[in-house]
Design an enzyme around this catalytic site. Structure first.
Site, PDB file in Angstrom:
ATOM      1  N   LYS A  27       0.814  -1.226   0.000  1.00  0.00           N
ATOM      2  CA  LYS A  27       0.000   0.000   0.000  1.00  0.00           C
ATOM      3  C   LYS A  27       0.844   1.270   0.000  1.00  0.00           C
ATOM      4  O   LYS A  27       0.368   2.333  -0.383  1.00  0.00           O
ATOM      5  CB  LYS A  27      -0.980  -0.005   1.167  1.00  0.00           C
ATOM      6  CG  LYS A  27      -2.116  -0.994   0.950  1.00  0.00           C
ATOM      7  CD  LYS A  27      -3.450  -0.389   1.279  1.00  0.00           C
ATOM      8  CE  LYS A  27      -4.612  -1.294   0.904  1.00  0.00           C
ATOM      9  NZ  LYS A  27      -4.501  -2.671   1.428  1.00  0.00           N
TER      10      LYS A  27
ATOM     11  N   SER B  28      -8.400   1.373   8.961  1.00  0.00           N
ATOM     12  CA  SER B  28      -7.823   0.880  10.205  1.00  0.00           C
ATOM     13  C   SER B  28      -6.639  -0.002   9.883  1.00  0.00           C
ATOM     14  O   SER B  28      -6.003  -0.564  10.733  1.00  0.00           O
ATOM     15  CB  SER B  28      -8.864   0.078  10.988  1.00  0.00           C
ATOM     16  OG  SER B  28      -9.351  -0.951  10.164  1.00  0.00           O
TER      17      SER B  28
ATOM     18  N   ASN C 274      -3.589  -1.192   6.572  1.00  0.00           N
ATOM     19  CA  ASN C 274      -2.324  -0.825   5.965  1.00  0.00           C
ATOM     20  C   ASN C 274      -2.373   0.497   5.201  1.00  0.00           C
ATOM     21  O   ASN C 274      -1.360   1.182   5.095  1.00  0.00           O
ATOM     22  CB  ASN C 274      -1.866  -1.954   5.036  1.00  0.00           C
ATOM     23  CG  ASN C 274      -1.422  -3.179   5.831  1.00  0.00           C
ATOM     24  OD1 ASN C 274      -0.940  -3.044   6.951  1.00  0.00           O
ATOM     25  ND2 ASN C 274      -1.602  -4.365   5.265  1.00  0.00           N
TER      26      ASN C 274
ATOM     27  N   ASP D 119       3.391 -17.680 -16.853  1.00  0.00           N
ATOM     28  CA  ASP D 119       2.204 -18.345 -17.395  1.00  0.00           C
ATOM     29  C   ASP D 119       0.960 -18.083 -16.552  1.00  0.00           C
ATOM     30  O   ASP D 119      -0.162 -18.104 -17.060  1.00  0.00           O
ATOM     31  CB  ASP D 119       2.445 -19.860 -17.463  1.00  0.00           C
ATOM     32  CG  ASP D 119       3.650 -20.191 -18.320  1.00  0.00           C
ATOM     33  OD1 ASP D 119       3.701 -19.715 -19.469  1.00  0.00           O
ATOM     34  OD2 ASP D 119       4.558 -20.897 -17.827  1.00  0.00           O
TER      35      ASP D 119
ATOM     36  N   GLY E 107     -10.504  -4.470  -2.374  1.00  0.00           N
ATOM     37  CA  GLY E 107     -11.265  -3.530  -3.201  1.00  0.00           C
ATOM     38  C   GLY E 107     -10.777  -3.496  -4.637  1.00  0.00           C
ATOM     39  O   GLY E 107     -11.402  -2.889  -5.509  1.00  0.00           O
ATOM     40  N   GLY E 108      -9.616  -4.114  -4.882  1.00  0.00           N
ATOM     41  CA  GLY E 108      -9.162  -4.280  -6.256  1.00  0.00           C
ATOM     42  C   GLY E 108      -8.094  -3.313  -6.738  1.00  0.00           C
ATOM     43  O   GLY E 108      -7.746  -3.321  -7.923  1.00  0.00           O
TER      44      GLY E 108
ATOM     45  N   GLU F 145      -9.819 -14.043  -3.315  1.00  0.00           N
ATOM     46  CA  GLU F 145     -10.551 -13.480  -2.184  1.00  0.00           C
ATOM     47  C   GLU F 145     -10.776 -14.531  -1.108  1.00  0.00           C
ATOM     48  O   GLU F 145     -10.767 -15.731  -1.387  1.00  0.00           O
ATOM     49  CB  GLU F 145     -11.965 -13.093  -2.648  1.00  0.00           C
ATOM     50  CG  GLU F 145     -12.057 -11.864  -3.461  1.00  0.00           C
ATOM     51  CD  GLU F 145     -13.500 -11.610  -3.862  1.00  0.00           C
ATOM     52  OE1 GLU F 145     -13.926 -10.466  -3.736  1.00  0.00           O
ATOM     53  OE2 GLU F 145     -14.197 -12.547  -4.292  1.00  0.00           O
TER      54      GLU F 145
ATOM     55  N   GLY G 128     -15.962 -13.621   1.761  1.00  0.00           N
ATOM     56  CA  GLY G 128     -16.178 -12.296   1.173  1.00  0.00           C
ATOM     57  C   GLY G 128     -15.930 -12.315  -0.314  1.00  0.00           C
ATOM     58  O   GLY G 128     -15.032 -11.653  -0.812  1.00  0.00           O
TER      59      GLY G 128
ATOM     60  N   ASP H   7     -17.411 -11.066  -2.885  1.00  0.00           N
ATOM     61  CA  ASP H   7     -18.145 -10.068  -3.677  1.00  0.00           C
ATOM     62  C   ASP H   7     -17.472  -9.841  -5.035  1.00  0.00           C
ATOM     63  O   ASP H   7     -18.143  -9.607  -6.038  1.00  0.00           O
ATOM     64  CB  ASP H   7     -18.247  -8.744  -2.927  1.00  0.00           C
ATOM     65  CG  ASP H   7     -16.877  -8.170  -2.625  1.00  0.00           C
ATOM     66  OD1 ASP H   7     -16.186  -8.730  -1.753  1.00  0.00           O
ATOM     67  OD2 ASP H   7     -16.475  -7.183  -3.270  1.00  0.00           O
TER      68      ASP H   7
ATOM     69  N   LYS I 127      10.843 -18.739   6.063  1.00  0.00           N
ATOM     70  CA  LYS I 127      11.350 -17.811   7.094  1.00  0.00           C
ATOM     71  C   LYS I 127      10.832 -16.393   6.913  1.00  0.00           C
ATOM     72  O   LYS I 127      11.550 -15.418   7.127  1.00  0.00           O
ATOM     73  CB  LYS I 127      12.892 -17.795   7.125  1.00  0.00           C
ATOM     74  CG  LYS I 127      13.554 -19.156   6.997  1.00  0.00           C
ATOM     75  CD  LYS I 127      13.117 -20.133   8.080  1.00  0.00           C
ATOM     76  CE  LYS I 127      13.628 -21.541   7.809  1.00  0.00           C
ATOM     77  NZ  LYS I 127      12.956 -22.538   8.684  1.00  0.00           N
TER      78      LYS I 127
ATOM     79  N   SER J  76       1.227  -9.934  -0.404  1.00  0.00           N
ATOM     80  CA  SER J  76       0.886  -8.505  -0.342  1.00  0.00           C
ATOM     81  C   SER J  76       1.321  -7.785   0.919  1.00  0.00           C
ATOM     82  O   SER J  76       1.504  -6.560   0.900  1.00  0.00           O
ATOM     83  CB  SER J  76      -0.616  -8.331  -0.552  1.00  0.00           C
ATOM     84  OG  SER J  76      -1.333  -9.052   0.430  1.00  0.00           O
TER      85      SER J  76
HETATM   86  C1  LIG Z   1      -5.213  -3.695   1.189  1.00  0.00           C
HETATM   87  C2  LIG Z   1      -4.616  -5.036   1.150  1.00  0.00           C
HETATM   88  C3  LIG Z   1      -5.014  -6.010   0.216  1.00  0.00           C
HETATM   89  C4  LIG Z   1      -6.138  -5.778  -0.759  1.00  0.00           C
HETATM   90  O1  LIG Z   1      -5.818  -4.741  -1.658  1.00  0.00           O
HETATM   91  P1  LIG Z   1      -6.943  -4.032  -2.538  1.00  0.00           P
HETATM   92  O2  LIG Z   1      -6.220  -3.022  -3.338  1.00  0.00           O
HETATM   93  O3  LIG Z   1      -7.944  -3.428  -1.590  1.00  0.00           O
HETATM   94  O4  LIG Z   1      -7.584  -5.086  -3.354  1.00  0.00           O
HETATM   95  C5  LIG Z   1      -4.344  -7.224   0.197  1.00  0.00           C
HETATM   96  N1  LIG Z   1      -3.355  -7.495   1.072  1.00  0.00           N
HETATM   97  C6  LIG Z   1      -2.942  -6.594   1.985  1.00  0.00           C
HETATM   98  C7  LIG Z   1      -1.851  -6.978   2.910  1.00  0.00           C
HETATM   99  C8  LIG Z   1      -3.550  -5.331   2.065  1.00  0.00           C
HETATM  100  O5  LIG Z   1      -3.133  -4.440   2.965  1.00  0.00           O
END
Ligand SMILES: *Cc1c(COP(=O)(O)O)cnc(C)c1O
Length: 319
Positions: A54, A79, A81, A173, A181-182, A205, A209, A211, A274, A305
């Site tokens: 983020k 609340s 990241n 591949d 939220g994408g 997802e 959830g 959606d 690790k 992520s």
């Molecule tokens: C925000 C977040 C996501 C989802 O990202 P979006 O852009 O809302 O789809 C995934 N993993 C982590 C660790 C996040 O902080």
């Protein structure tokens, strides 16, 4: 139709965040490669500044503010990241940040946001509407609101992680990306279609959830109640007006995984690779594991992520 960001915007974002964001490592694991019979690459955004991708989108968005916008500062409601990403980016760019958070937000997240210099304003998540509070603050004090995903500069910034991955590995591949939220998935889609046009791109997802999956398959944005899942970064209720059309155009499918499958991946990451990965950060790997038979012999990318999780909670989940 809103103006959708393009891959050129991802390239511009990469230029803006260079030097501020970490160029995160791409890890591989012999164990995973043997388990899959494939070559698997993990793009480790848990090692990004403030612990998640983020930072990329927030820093890109804030660095485009005009001098007046910088003087008044930024406001965000989150609340998670995104709050920390906006607070840290604002500090690095020398502007004030106000973050609207629920009263019952985890103390560690509040402290982290304040630690980056963010001013935290609390609201009651059961009786008050955070978007309205954010908009009122924006109007009253001339602050610029930066939403967590439905914003062209945020999407373009998030796309820089996939750009880095493909530039390091070459075309893949299949590519698995976490979906809330994408913002991350739509930005990744822009980079994927430019750098690996034939790659199968999947959003992932939590089962509770789904959606995004419902929206993708029905062709219209579906709204749901806040889902109960340990993947707190993907507890979003709907895709965005910008993220949805990009996902619909450029993504091959949306998959889901259970909380149990996320915990198994958290444990694997900790024990074998690790690395500390938060539940939401495990979505991509969990989905790839479920369909590993169809990935045999392929080159596979997985976007990890984020890694922000209270260590006591982490221990409790993997115990
Ligand atoms: C925000 C977040 C996501 C989802 O990202 P979006 O852009 O809302 O789809 C995934 N993993 C982590 C660790 C996040 O902080």
């Amino acid at each position: 139709m809103n103006m959708l960001p393009t891959y050129d915007d991802v390239v511009d974002a990469a230029g803006r965040i260079a030097g501020a964001a970490n160029f995160t490592p791409v890890l591989t694991s012999r164990t995973v490669n043997e388990e899959f019979g494939a070559q698997v690459y993990f793009k480790c955004e848990n090692m990004q500044r403030m612990g998640a991708f983020k930072f990329r989108g927030a820093y890109n968005a804030l660095s485009r503010f005009s001098p007046e916008q910088r003087r008044a500062g930024v406001v965000a409601f989150s609340s998670g990241n995104h709050a920390q990403a906006v607070a840290l980016s604002a500090r690095l760019l020398g502007m004030p940040a106000t973050i609207v958070m629920p009263q019952d937000a985890p103390a560690a997240k509040v402290a982290a946001t304040q630690g980056y210099g963010g001013k935290v304003i609390f609201y009651d998540r059961y009786t008050e509407d955070r978007e309205q509070i954010g908009r009122e603050l924006a109007e009253k004090h001339g602050l610029t609101l930066v939403p967590p995903y439905d914003h062209a500069d945020v999407i373009a910034g998030q796309g820089t992680a996939a750009k880095e991955l493909f530039e390091e590995t070459g075309p893949l591949d299949a590519f698995f990306v976490c979906l809330g939220g994408g913002g991350l998935l739509s930005g990744s889609a822009l980079a994927t279609r430019a750098l690996a046009p034939n790659c199968d791109l999947y959003g992932v997802e939590p089962e509770a959830g789904n959606d995004g999956q419902q929206s993708f398959r029905s062709g219209a944005i579906v709204h749901i109640d806040t889902p109960k899942t340990i993947a707190d970064g993907a507890q979003t209720q709907h895709l965005g007006k910008l993220t949805f059309p990009i996902i619909q155009r450029d993504v091959d499918d949306i998959l889901t995984v259970s909380d149990d499958e996320l915990v198994q991946c958290m444990r694997f990451f900790a024990e074998r690779m690790k690395i500390v990965v938060e539940p939401t950060g495990c979505l991509g790997f969990a989905a790839a594991r479920k369909m590993k038979e169809s990935l045999r012999g392929k080159r596979v990318g997985i976007l990890v992520s984020g890694g922000n999780i209270d260590l006591a909670r982490f221990a409790g989940l993997i115990a």
